[in-house]
Enzyme design. Structure first.
Site, PDB file in Angstrom:
ATOM      1  N   TYR A 136       0.840  -1.205   0.000  1.00 18.75           N
ATOM      2  CA  TYR A 136       0.000   0.000   0.000  1.00 18.75           C
ATOM      3  C   TYR A 136       0.873   1.253   0.000  1.00 18.75           C
ATOM      4  O   TYR A 136       1.720   1.424   0.875  1.00 18.75           O
ATOM      5  CB  TYR A 136      -0.912  -0.037   1.236  1.00 18.75           C
ATOM      6  CG  TYR A 136      -1.654   1.250   1.469  1.00 18.75           C
ATOM      7  CD1 TYR A 136      -2.469   1.788   0.485  1.00 18.75           C
ATOM      8  CD2 TYR A 136      -1.514   1.948   2.664  1.00 18.75           C
ATOM      9  CE1 TYR A 136      -3.139   2.987   0.699  1.00 18.75           C
ATOM     10  CE2 TYR A 136      -2.191   3.133   2.886  1.00 18.75           C
ATOM     11  CZ  TYR A 136      -3.000   3.647   1.888  1.00 18.75           C
ATOM     12  OH  TYR A 136      -3.642   4.832   2.093  1.00 18.75           O
ATOM     13  N   LYS A 159     -11.430  -1.438   6.201  1.00 19.49           N
ATOM     14  CA  LYS A 159     -11.730  -2.222   5.014  1.00 19.49           C
ATOM     15  C   LYS A 159     -12.634  -3.416   5.378  1.00 19.49           C
ATOM     16  O   LYS A 159     -13.741  -3.206   5.798  1.00 19.49           O
ATOM     17  CB  LYS A 159     -10.414  -2.656   4.363  1.00 19.49           C
ATOM     18  CG  LYS A 159      -9.406  -1.494   4.164  1.00 19.49           C
ATOM     19  CD  LYS A 159      -9.953  -0.475   3.209  1.00 19.49           C
ATOM     20  CE  LYS A 159      -8.961   0.602   2.778  1.00 19.49           C
ATOM     21  NZ  LYS A 159      -8.052   1.164   3.733  1.00 19.49           N
TER      22      LYS A 159
END
Ligand code: PLP
Length: 319
Positions: free
Chosen positions: A75, A161
């Site tokens: 990420y 998430k």
């Protein structure tokens, strides 16, 4: 359980009890930590975001001059954070996580699977490294991977998430194998004030009740969509780790990617991942120096696979 939003709890006979001031601990947070700790097989701590959780690990366990070995293609916000901390004497290097980490690392940072390249780390190679090892398992979730069972020290989640799962709460977590690491992290969290509030903790508890159902269904759908995308003439590369709802695929270039983004009718053109509704975006708008211009990241939600495929097909035809 209901949410207790108190910031203070009365002393008993002049003595503080288990809860006295919210920044130290609060009942909803402790309950959510117990549940997540059980799922990952360790001691969990909540933070105000996944990024806050990452910041806490670095500040708690590293000193100026030390080096983090970060998985290449992880990420991009994680490398942005580490770059920010370089001013304070931290160093970081990137390495291919499918092989062993560099010898001189003081902390090894893996991602399973990496976002948006979907590589899986070699956990066994990393676990034999003498430094502490962290696995960002945001995209795998404890349903598919429990990194502490593979000899690693920390699991990090952007609970924003899949764990919370509904795109309505920003939250992070670190699960520690060792109790003394958890105690140090708890101390750092209290001192810096970057813990999670009761309402996000409650939404995590609620999300966890359906986690397994959601991610198993998302995996089934993502597997089918990855297969169909691989056969589509406008699609060059499909990346899917075989677990979870996250995948990415490439169309020819920036223009084609923009046409797909703006032609979608069911799938939302937005950032983030892990929610019940499918979202897709071209990642080059955020990380142009390291992803192909035509790379589209798709987070598969709970819509029927055929409906998602119809939307993708018509959007790909527009390109
Ligand atoms: N780790 C991964 C794999 C992510 O995808 C994200 C966010 O996209 C983060 C960490 C950061 O989490 P947050 O946005 O909750 O700070």
């Amino acid at each position: 359980m209901s949410v207790d939003r108190s910031t203070i709890w009365p002393y008993r006979d002049g003595e503080p009890g288990a809860f006295y001031y919210q920044r130290y601990a609060h009942p909803t947070g402790v309950e959510a930590e117990r549940e997540l700790g059980r799922l990952d097989g360790g001691h969990a701590l909540l933070f105000s975001s996944g990024t806050a959780a990452a910041t806490a690990v670095v500040l708690a366990f590293l000193s100026p001059g030390e080096t983090i070995a970060l998985a290449e293609g992880a990420y991009f916000g994680t490398s942005v954070l580490f770059r920010e901390l370089e001013r304070w004497g931290l160093r970081y290097v990137e390495f291919d996580q499918t092989g062993p980490p560099p010898d001189d690392a003081d902390l090894v940072w893996l991602e399973a699977p990496s976002n948006p390249f979907l590589t899986m780390p070699d956990l066994e190679a990393a676990a034999s490294h003498p430094a502490r090892v962290l696995v960002d398992a945001t995209a795998a979730t404890p349903v598919y991977l429990r990194p502490l069972e593979h000899g690693t020290d920390f699991v990090l989640h952007s609970a924003t998430k899949y764990l919370a799962g509904h795109d309505d709460v920003l939250l992070g977590a670190v699960v520690c194998k060792r109790e003394d690491d958890a105690a140090r992290l708890h101390e750092l969290r209290t001192h810096t004030g970057i813990g999670a509030a009761p309402d996000p903790a409650y939404l995590l508890l609620r999300g966890l009740r359906t986690l397994e159902l959601r991610v198993r269904r998302q995996t089934e759908t993502a597997t089918e969509l990855a297969r169909r995308l691989s056969d589509h003439p406008a699609v060059q590369t499909v990346r899917y780790a075989g677990i979870g709802g996250l995948l990415s695929f490439d169309v020819a270039g920036a223009e084609e990617a923009r046409r797909v983004e703006t032609s979608l009718q069911l799938i939302t053109n937005a950032t983030s991942l892990g929610g019940v509704h499918s979202v897709l975006e071209a990642r080059a708008r955020w990380e142009p120096e390291r992803v192909p211009a035509g790379l589209l990241r798709l987070s598969v939600g709970l819509e029927p696979a055929d409906e998602l495929w119809r939307d993708l097909e018509q959007a790909l035809a527009s390109g």
